[in-house]
Design an enzyme around this catalytic site. Structure first.
Site, PDB file in Angstrom:
ATOM      1  N   HIS A 119       7.628   0.678  10.386  1.00 45.34           N
ATOM      2  CA  HIS A 119       6.729   0.283   9.296  1.00 45.34           C
ATOM      3  C   HIS A 119       7.479   0.560   7.992  1.00 45.34           C
ATOM      4  CE1 HIS A 119       3.291   0.773   6.514  1.00 45.34           C
ATOM      5  NE2 HIS A 119       2.542   0.142   7.409  1.00 45.34           N
ATOM      6  N   ASP A 124       7.405   8.950  13.350  1.00 41.92           N
ATOM      7  CA  ASP A 124       6.219   8.380  12.716  1.00 41.92           C
ATOM      8  C   ASP A 124       5.164   8.161  13.801  1.00 41.92           C
ATOM      9  OD1 ASP A 124       4.270   6.781  11.669  1.00 41.92           O
ATOM     10  OD2 ASP A 124       5.614   5.295  10.811  1.00 41.92           O
ATOM     11  N   GLN A 168       0.668   5.284  14.504  1.00 39.73           N
ATOM     12  CA  GLN A 168      -0.006   4.458  15.517  1.00 39.73           C
ATOM     13  C   GLN A 168      -0.218   5.226  16.811  1.00 39.73           C
ATOM     14  OE1 GLN A 168      -1.444   1.559  15.202  1.00 39.73           O
ATOM     15  NE2 GLN A 168      -0.783   1.299  13.094  1.00 39.73           N
ATOM     16  N   LYS A 198      -6.426   6.422  10.811  1.00 38.72           N
ATOM     17  CA  LYS A 198      -6.127   5.607  11.997  1.00 38.72           C
ATOM     18  C   LYS A 198      -6.622   6.279  13.269  1.00 38.72           C
ATOM     19  CE  LYS A 198      -2.058   3.492   9.916  1.00 38.72           C
ATOM     20  NZ  LYS A 198      -2.341   2.068   9.679  1.00 38.72           N
ATOM     21  N   CYS A 212       3.523  -5.097   7.396  1.00 40.11           N
ATOM     22  CA  CYS A 212       4.380  -4.086   6.744  1.00 40.11           C
ATOM     23  C   CYS A 212       5.545  -3.710   7.648  1.00 40.11           C
ATOM     24  CB  CYS A 212       3.604  -2.832   6.353  1.00 40.11           C
ATOM     25  SG  CYS A 212       2.311  -3.151   5.161  1.00 40.11           S
TER      26      CYS A 212
HETATM   27  N1  PLP Z   1       3.578   4.056  10.001  1.00 43.99           N
HETATM   28  C1  PLP Z   1       2.965   3.188  10.802  1.00 43.99           C
HETATM   29  C2  PLP Z   1       3.541   2.924  12.171  1.00 43.99           C
HETATM   30  C3  PLP Z   1       1.808   2.546  10.389  1.00 43.99           C
HETATM   31  O1  PLP Z   1       1.195   1.675  11.203  1.00 43.99           O
HETATM   32  C4  PLP Z   1       1.291   2.832   9.108  1.00 43.99           C
HETATM   33  C5  PLP Z   1       0.088   2.127   8.615  1.00 43.99           C
HETATM   34  O2  PLP Z   1      -0.186   1.012   9.005  1.00 43.99           O
HETATM   35  C6  PLP Z   1       1.964   3.760   8.302  1.00 43.99           C
HETATM   36  C7  PLP Z   1       3.102   4.350   8.786  1.00 43.99           C
HETATM   37  C8  PLP Z   1       1.467   4.111   6.947  1.00 43.99           C
HETATM   38  O3  PLP Z   1       0.252   4.776   7.048  1.00 43.99           O
HETATM   39  P1  PLP Z   1      -0.652   5.020   5.750  1.00 43.99           P
HETATM   40  O4  PLP Z   1      -0.820   3.690   5.082  1.00 43.99           O
HETATM   41  O5  PLP Z   1      -1.909   5.560   6.301  1.00 43.99           O
HETATM   42  O6  PLP Z   1       0.073   5.999   4.883  1.00 43.99           O
END
Ligand code: PLP
Length: 418
Positions: A135, A212, A215, A238, A376
């Site tokens: 992401h 990360d 998800q 999430k 993203c």
């Molecule tokens: N990493 C992953 C894999 C994501 O799916 C997301 C959000 O869609 C993020 C990071 C960023 O999360 P946040 O927007 O809650 O900071």
């Protein structure tokens, strides 16, 4: 499986989904006069009544600023706030609650590590490996740091099925590699990466790993000690919790050696006009008044999924994923991106001759909420030479009937474009 056979959905669900659905008030609303079919939980999950009540209860009964007051309410709020830290420690199986830093979400967690650990530890010519599946939240902070410090960011390729190319990964690791920034689960494709093995290889090469978990965390149990990752981030929203709160896990010795990043109230040991000294981790990284009610309600969200059992949730979502995959394949003219078997809760696809944005707009009128776009994760789109996909993401409250509703709506799209 043909479409008729695929229509006969499995019935023996271990999770009592109807009971679960009653916990989520928003799921009973209609959109354009049709029942809401919410298949966008990978963007943000809906909230159970328990979490909504927990957040409002703070304002109704327990609200005050934390860590500052000697008065009764401030102590109640502080105890509840810190109870979430302990709960996250248990949830991730971290060794100590001092390894849990409250952040606004995954994005802020990665930026914190880049701007503190990264700024302090990385030097010109050092290499950061990021996977093609990342992401933007686990890419852009490293690009910003690379530009500032003269670092080299390299991409780990994926195979056509969406899984990490492990041979390529092994050959990219070298003595200049100082960090591997890796997603545990791709938000664009649903692929689960072989994180444990990749962390072991990174450590053998002397590199640290930022995992990360934004998800992954809502789809299966996480054990940061077993994974042996150096940093782990996730967002509360999430995993059925409030927005504005998430967590960064960092190994104690790393957090303790990291400088603060934002200065202000509550992160200091002592301040004079000439000089400030700082608290120990994690408080050193938590300047200013935090998201108090949201943090307290995040504990309720974690309790909620734990009570239902992440294993049962994973089993239910795996059933939905395979059912949706079979039904999409049975339609014909559908390309699914991310076909490797290590996958959870997400199906990303395109329909021949129809732009994903048209699909998203048309199915929306049937009450079906899917995500369309690059999610993203533009490097994933570049890998497949596409601009966008349609993404249906499944959560503990989704049903096979909702998959059927999505398929019926997609059939209508097909007819419109025939
Ligand atoms: N990493 C992953 C894999 C994501 O799916 C997301 C959000 O869609 C993020 C990071 C960023 O999360 P946040 O927007 O809650 O900071």
């Amino acid at each position: 499986m043909n479409a008729a056979a695929a229509n006969s959905a499995p019935t023996n669900l271990a999770l009592d989904v109807e009971a679960v659905r009653r916990d989520f008030p928003i799921l009973s609303r209609e959109v354009y006069g049709k029942p809401l079919v919410y298949l966008d939980s990978a963007a943000s999950a809906q909230k159970p009544r328990q979490v909504i009540d927990a957040e409002s209860r703070v304002y109704e009964e327990e609200y005050a600023n934390v860590h500052r007051g000697v008065h009764y309410l401030s102590q109640v709020a502080t105890d509840k706030f810190e109870a979430t830290r302990t709960r996250i420690q248990q949830f991730l199986n971290a060794a100590s609650e001092n390894e849990i830093v409250f952040v606004r979400g995954g994005t802020e967690g990665v930026n914190l590590v880049a701007q503190t650990w990264g700024r302090q530890e990385l030097n010109e010519g050092d290499e950061i490996l990021i996977s093609t599946l990342e992401h933007h939240a686990n890419i852009v902070p490293w690009h910003l740091l690379a530009a500032e410090k003269g670092l080299v960011v390299k991409g780990i390729p994926i195979h056509d099925d969406g899984q990490i190319d492990m041979d390529a990964y092994r050959s990219l690791l070298n003595e200049r590699t100082k960090l591997v920034a890796l997603t545990q689960m791709s938000n664009a494709l649903g692929i689960i990466t072989p994180a444990q093995e990749m962390i072991r290889l990174a450590h053998d090469a002397g590199a640290r790993v930022m995992l990360d978990g934004c998800q992954a965390v809502s789809h299966s149990a996480v054990d940061v000690q077993a994974l042996d990752c150096d940093f782990y981030v996730f967002s509360g929203h999430k995993i059925y919790g409030p927005t504005g709160i998430g967590a960064l896990y960092g190994k104690a010795e790393l957090l303790e050696a990291m400088p603060p990043w934002q200065g202000g109230g509550e992160m200091i040991a002592r301040v004079s006009l000439e000089k400030s000294t700082f608290k120990k981790a994690p408080h050193r990284f938590e300047a200013g008044t935090p998201a108090i009610a949201q943090t307290i309600a995040l504990k309720t969200a974690l309790d909620y999924v734990s009570n239902l059992s992440l294993d049962r949730i994973a089993e239910h979502e795996a059933m939905l994923l395979s059912y949706a995959t079979e039904r999409l394949q049975a339609m014909g003219g559908i390309t699914i991106y991310g076909t490797h078997s290590a996958k959870a809760g997400i199906v990303s696809f395109a329909m021949d001759g129809v732009h994903p944005h048209d699909i998203g707009t048309i199915v929306d009128r049937d009450g079906v909420a899917v995500r369309v776009g690059h999610h993203c994760a533009q490097p994933v789109m570049q890998r497949y030479d596409i601009a966008a996909t349609v993404r249906a993401s499944f959560a503990l409250y989704n049903t096979t009937e909702e998959v059927d509703a999505m398929i019926a709506s997609l059939e209508r799209v097909r007819e419109l474009f025939a």
